[in-house]
Motif scaffolding. Structure first.
Motif, PDB file in Angstrom:
ATOM      1  N   LYS A 383     -14.142 -35.522 -57.801  1.00  0.00           N
ATOM      2  CA  LYS A 383     -14.713 -34.702 -58.871  1.00  0.00           C
ATOM      3  C   LYS A 383     -15.960 -33.957 -58.408  1.00  0.00           C
ATOM      4  O   LYS A 383     -16.255 -32.863 -58.872  1.00  0.00           O
ATOM      5  CB  LYS A 383     -15.006 -35.548 -60.111  1.00  0.00           C
ATOM      6  CG  LYS A 383     -15.990 -36.674 -59.863  1.00  0.00           C
ATOM      7  CD  LYS A 383     -16.047 -37.629 -61.037  1.00  0.00           C
ATOM      8  CE  LYS A 383     -16.461 -36.916 -62.313  1.00  0.00           C
ATOM      9  NZ  LYS A 383     -16.511 -37.839 -63.462  1.00  0.00           N
ATOM     10  N   GLN A 384     -16.671 -34.538 -57.472  1.00  0.00           N
ATOM     11  CA  GLN A 384     -17.846 -33.849 -56.937  1.00  0.00           C
ATOM     12  C   GLN A 384     -17.439 -32.630 -56.124  1.00  0.00           C
ATOM     13  O   GLN A 384     -18.119 -31.608 -56.103  1.00  0.00           O
ATOM     14  CB  GLN A 384     -18.674 -34.801 -56.074  1.00  0.00           C
ATOM     15  CG  GLN A 384     -19.388 -35.863 -56.880  1.00  0.00           C
ATOM     16  CD  GLN A 384     -20.126 -36.851 -56.005  1.00  0.00           C
ATOM     17  OE1 GLN A 384     -19.562 -37.375 -55.047  1.00  0.00           O
ATOM     18  NE2 GLN A 384     -21.377 -37.102 -56.317  1.00  0.00           N
ATOM     19  N   LYS A 385     -16.303 -32.780 -55.448  1.00  0.00           N
ATOM     20  CA  LYS A 385     -15.820 -31.654 -54.652  1.00  0.00           C
ATOM     21  C   LYS A 385     -15.369 -30.502 -55.572  1.00  0.00           C
ATOM     22  O   LYS A 385     -15.611 -29.331 -55.292  1.00  0.00           O
ATOM     23  CB  LYS A 385     -14.659 -32.096 -53.759  1.00  0.00           C
ATOM     24  CG  LYS A 385     -15.067 -33.123 -52.713  1.00  0.00           C
ATOM     25  CD  LYS A 385     -13.944 -33.385 -51.742  1.00  0.00           C
ATOM     26  CE  LYS A 385     -14.344 -34.441 -50.730  1.00  0.00           C
ATOM     27  NZ  LYS A 385     -13.352 -34.601 -49.660  1.00  0.00           N
ATOM     28  N   LEU A 386     -14.727 -30.862 -56.661  1.00  0.00           N
ATOM     29  CA  LEU A 386     -14.300 -29.834 -57.620  1.00  0.00           C
ATOM     30  C   LEU A 386     -15.523 -29.179 -58.268  1.00  0.00           C
ATOM     31  O   LEU A 386     -15.555 -27.968 -58.492  1.00  0.00           O
ATOM     32  CB  LEU A 386     -13.440 -30.467 -58.722  1.00  0.00           C
ATOM     33  CG  LEU A 386     -11.941 -30.281 -58.621  1.00  0.00           C
ATOM     34  CD1 LEU A 386     -11.284 -30.842 -59.858  1.00  0.00           C
ATOM     35  CD2 LEU A 386     -11.570 -28.813 -58.456  1.00  0.00           C
ATOM     36  N   SER A 387     -16.517 -30.000 -58.539  1.00  0.00           N
ATOM     37  CA  SER A 387     -17.735 -29.492 -59.137  1.00  0.00           C
ATOM     38  C   SER A 387     -18.423 -28.497 -58.189  1.00  0.00           C
ATOM     39  O   SER A 387     -19.006 -27.497 -58.622  1.00  0.00           O
ATOM     40  CB  SER A 387     -18.668 -30.659 -59.449  1.00  0.00           C
ATOM     41  OG  SER A 387     -19.930 -30.189 -59.802  1.00  0.00           O
ATOM     42  N   TYR A 388     -18.315 -28.780 -56.902  1.00  0.00           N
ATOM     43  CA  TYR A 388     -18.858 -27.869 -55.879  1.00  0.00           C
ATOM     44  C   TYR A 388     -18.207 -26.498 -55.994  1.00  0.00           C
ATOM     45  O   TYR A 388     -18.890 -25.470 -56.010  1.00  0.00           O
ATOM     46  CB  TYR A 388     -18.606 -28.490 -54.503  1.00  0.00           C
ATOM     47  CG  TYR A 388     -19.013 -27.644 -53.313  1.00  0.00           C
ATOM     48  CD1 TYR A 388     -20.295 -27.717 -52.791  1.00  0.00           C
ATOM     49  CD2 TYR A 388     -18.100 -26.800 -52.692  1.00  0.00           C
ATOM     50  CE1 TYR A 388     -20.666 -26.962 -51.687  1.00  0.00           C
ATOM     51  CE2 TYR A 388     -18.450 -26.043 -51.588  1.00  0.00           C
ATOM     52  CZ  TYR A 388     -19.744 -26.118 -51.097  1.00  0.00           C
ATOM     53  OH  TYR A 388     -20.098 -25.372 -50.001  1.00  0.00           O
ATOM     54  N   ASP A 390     -16.784 -25.275 -58.563  1.00  0.00           N
ATOM     55  CA  ASP A 390     -17.203 -24.693 -59.835  1.00  0.00           C
ATOM     56  C   ASP A 390     -18.589 -24.059 -59.734  1.00  0.00           C
ATOM     57  O   ASP A 390     -18.813 -22.941 -60.188  1.00  0.00           O
ATOM     58  CB  ASP A 390     -17.203 -25.778 -60.902  1.00  0.00           C
ATOM     59  CG  ASP A 390     -17.447 -25.201 -62.272  1.00  0.00           C
ATOM     60  OD1 ASP A 390     -16.666 -24.325 -62.667  1.00  0.00           O
ATOM     61  OD2 ASP A 390     -18.421 -25.599 -62.911  1.00  0.00           O
ATOM     62  N   LYS A 391     -19.517 -24.773 -59.120  1.00  0.00           N
ATOM     63  CA  LYS A 391     -20.893 -24.273 -59.024  1.00  0.00           C
ATOM     64  C   LYS A 391     -20.982 -23.017 -58.158  1.00  0.00           C
ATOM     65  O   LYS A 391     -21.819 -22.153 -58.407  1.00  0.00           O
ATOM     66  CB  LYS A 391     -21.801 -25.359 -58.462  1.00  0.00           C
ATOM     67  CG  LYS A 391     -22.181 -26.377 -59.505  1.00  0.00           C
ATOM     68  CD  LYS A 391     -22.968 -27.505 -58.882  1.00  0.00           C
ATOM     69  CE  LYS A 391     -23.223 -28.584 -59.915  1.00  0.00           C
ATOM     70  NZ  LYS A 391     -23.638 -29.848 -59.299  1.00  0.00           N
ATOM     71  N   LEU A 415      -9.416 -22.369 -60.961  1.00  0.00           N
ATOM     72  CA  LEU A 415     -10.434 -23.043 -61.773  1.00  0.00           C
ATOM     73  C   LEU A 415     -10.671 -22.386 -63.133  1.00  0.00           C
ATOM     74  O   LEU A 415     -10.894 -23.082 -64.120  1.00  0.00           O
ATOM     75  CB  LEU A 415     -11.754 -23.162 -61.006  1.00  0.00           C
ATOM     76  CG  LEU A 415     -11.803 -24.436 -60.161  1.00  0.00           C
ATOM     77  CD1 LEU A 415     -11.100 -24.235 -58.849  1.00  0.00           C
ATOM     78  CD2 LEU A 415     -13.219 -24.912 -59.972  1.00  0.00           C
TER      79      LEU A 415
END
Length: 447
Positions: A383-388, A390-391, A415
């Motif tokens: 999830k942190q990788k996906l959040s990356y 996204d950001k 996304l």
RNA sequence: GUGGGUAUAGCUCAGUUGGUUAGAGCGUCGGAUUGUGGUUCCGAAGGCCGUGGGUUCGAGACCCAUUACCCACCCCA
């Protein structure tokens, strides 16, 4: 141990990644636009010998220049791109072909007190045409037409190029017997819009000894709705003035021929520009919705670019866009296009196996197809990788786990919509390429 | 160079006539959700109150100095 508090100097602009990408996009458009008109790129050193930069001597430049010594050498940071150009042209005169048309986009330095929209380090984007001995007046009309095209390409619509001619102003001042103080008078007149008619008349009569009636009629002329007609009434009284009126009229005619729409330029005989080396046509460009910002682009005709370095007569005309200020204003006014693609990558590969080889192979394939690709190979939660992604506003995430590898496929997640499909690598490339083509990146400025 | 203002968490800012333990929003991190972000909910971390001195029983608040920054003038992109 206490840490040094990080800080950036006052008057120096530093941008976060997404903003920097937008700034660079603007620079890219300027390069394209300038190139389109047949200008050649030039880069000169940020640092020059002080004696070269200060050849002219005196004035504001000396006060504002960043000057220092390294060993025995007296050095200075360039404070504009025109003086370095003069040096360059004088130095390389024998190898250049004239008229010499160059553009230069670079940082310049002025050690003055920073304030709103006022920087100590800022970008200028200059174009100049330098003639050898002579330079046709058509150049004085082409330059603003380039400005029109350039601002339009950036997406700006509410702007107006103001044109004037120094000979007109100097001729008018001659008639009033103000030849000696013409530079000071010009600066006063230039402030008309800011300080108002009354103040200008007050200064003219008080400081320069102009009679109230003469000051009044001068202001009437300056503020006339149709300045050229008003000026023609003075014809025959002063040679310089007559020449100025003729030049101004010619420039206006040519500008129309160059396709600058009438609502994007105006003759305004109150603008003067402070720089004293202008001798003919002068320009400034304002954003009509934000007049308080002042000129975002200005320039003009000068009769002798390199007089401090050579005996050659090198007349020129040029203009400079204050890019840093323009960008600051656009950000401040929320006029930067948020839709503009500023992500550093089109696709982010999320490997979910210890062996990164399949991810690397996939990245190579994507890059080969022109897709800007990153691999997130860190030991982070999914999830942190996906959040990356996204950001950083990366539009596509490519999931590569045991299942996908076993099936020879990859899961492509868009996304923005959240849709996801598991396909072969070639299909993923086609999918992403098609998706990116649909994205409308638009112009940097939303006006 | 001249004049004015501000300085409190990573950011934007509250903080009562000077009174015990300095707050909020945003952001960050963790959890709800061990292969699904952005939305939502729960929780946590994070401040020598710019620096130095003074007044006071007591200072983030008051005084002086200093530094930095901001705004305006000059000048200019």
């Amino acid at each position: 141990m206490s840490k040094l508090k990080p800080h950036t100097l006052s008057g120096f602009m530093e941008l976060l990644p997404a903003r920097q990408a937008q700034f660079d996009r603007m620079v890219e458009i300027l390069r394209q636009s300038y190139s389109l008109y047949g200008f050649t790129p030039l880069d000169t050193p940020l640092i020059e010998a002080s004696e070269v930069l200060l050849a002219k001597g005196g004035g504001e430049t000396e006060k504002q220049i960043y000057r220092f010594t390294k060993g025995e050498t007296d050095l200075s940071l360039r404070f504009d791109l025109t003086v370095p150009l003069a040096k360059y042209v004088a130095l390389n005169y024998g190898q250049l072909t004239f008229p010499f048309r160059r553009f230069q986009i670079g940082k310049v330095y002025r050690g003055e007190r920073a304030q709103r929209g006022r920087f100590r380090e800022f970008y200028q984007a200059d174009i100049d045409v330098i003639g050898d001995g002579a330079l046709d007046i058509s150049n004085e009309a082409e330059i603003p037409s380039i400005i029109y095209q350039t601002f339009t390409a950036l997406g700006l619509t509410h702007f107006k190029i103001r044109v004037n001619n120094r000979k007109v102003l100097n001729g008018l001042f001659d008639l009033l017997g103000l030849r000696e103080q013409s530079a000071d008078v010009m600066r006063t007149v230039d402030k008309l819009e800011k300080i108002g008619r009354e103040k200008v008349i007050e200064t003219l009569t008080g400081e320069f000894g102009v009679s109230p009636s003469a000051a009044d009629s001068l202001l009437d002329t300056l503020e006339a709705a149709d300045p050229i007609t008003a000026l023609n009434a003075y014809r025959g009284q002063n040679e310089l003035l007559d020449a100025g009126i003729t030049e101004l009229t010619t420039v206006v005619n040519y500008m129309e021929a160059f396709g600058v729409p009438a609502d994007h330029f105006t003759v305004d005989i109150t603008i003067a520009r402070g720089l004293d080396y202008y001798t003919g046509t002068v320009y400034e460009t304002v954003m009509t919705e934000h007049p308080e910002i002042g000129s975002i682009c200005s320039g003009g005709r000068y009769d002798n670019l390199a007089e401090y370095y050579t005996d050659k007569q090198l007349p020129g005309v040029g203009i400079s866009i204050g890019l840093t200020r323009l960008f600051f204003v656009l950000e401040d006014q929320e006029m930067l296009n948020g839709e503009l693609l500023t992500s550093p990558a089109d696709a982010l590969i999320l490997p979910m196996t210890d062996d990164l080889a399949p991810a690397i192979t996939l990245a190579t394939a994507l890059r080969g197809a022109g897709i800007r690709t990153q691999i997130h190979g860190e030991q982070k939660k999914f999830k942190q990788k996906l959040s990356y992604a996204d950001k950083l506003a990366i539009p596509y995430a490519l999931l590569l786990g045991e299942d996908e590898i076993a099936a020879g496929k990859v899961s492509v997640k868009e996304l923005a919509s959240g849709t996801q499909s598991t396909v072969a690598a070639e299909e993923a490339i086609a999918l992403i390429t098609a998706g990116l083509a649909r994205r409308n990146t638009g112009k940097p400025i939303r006006d």
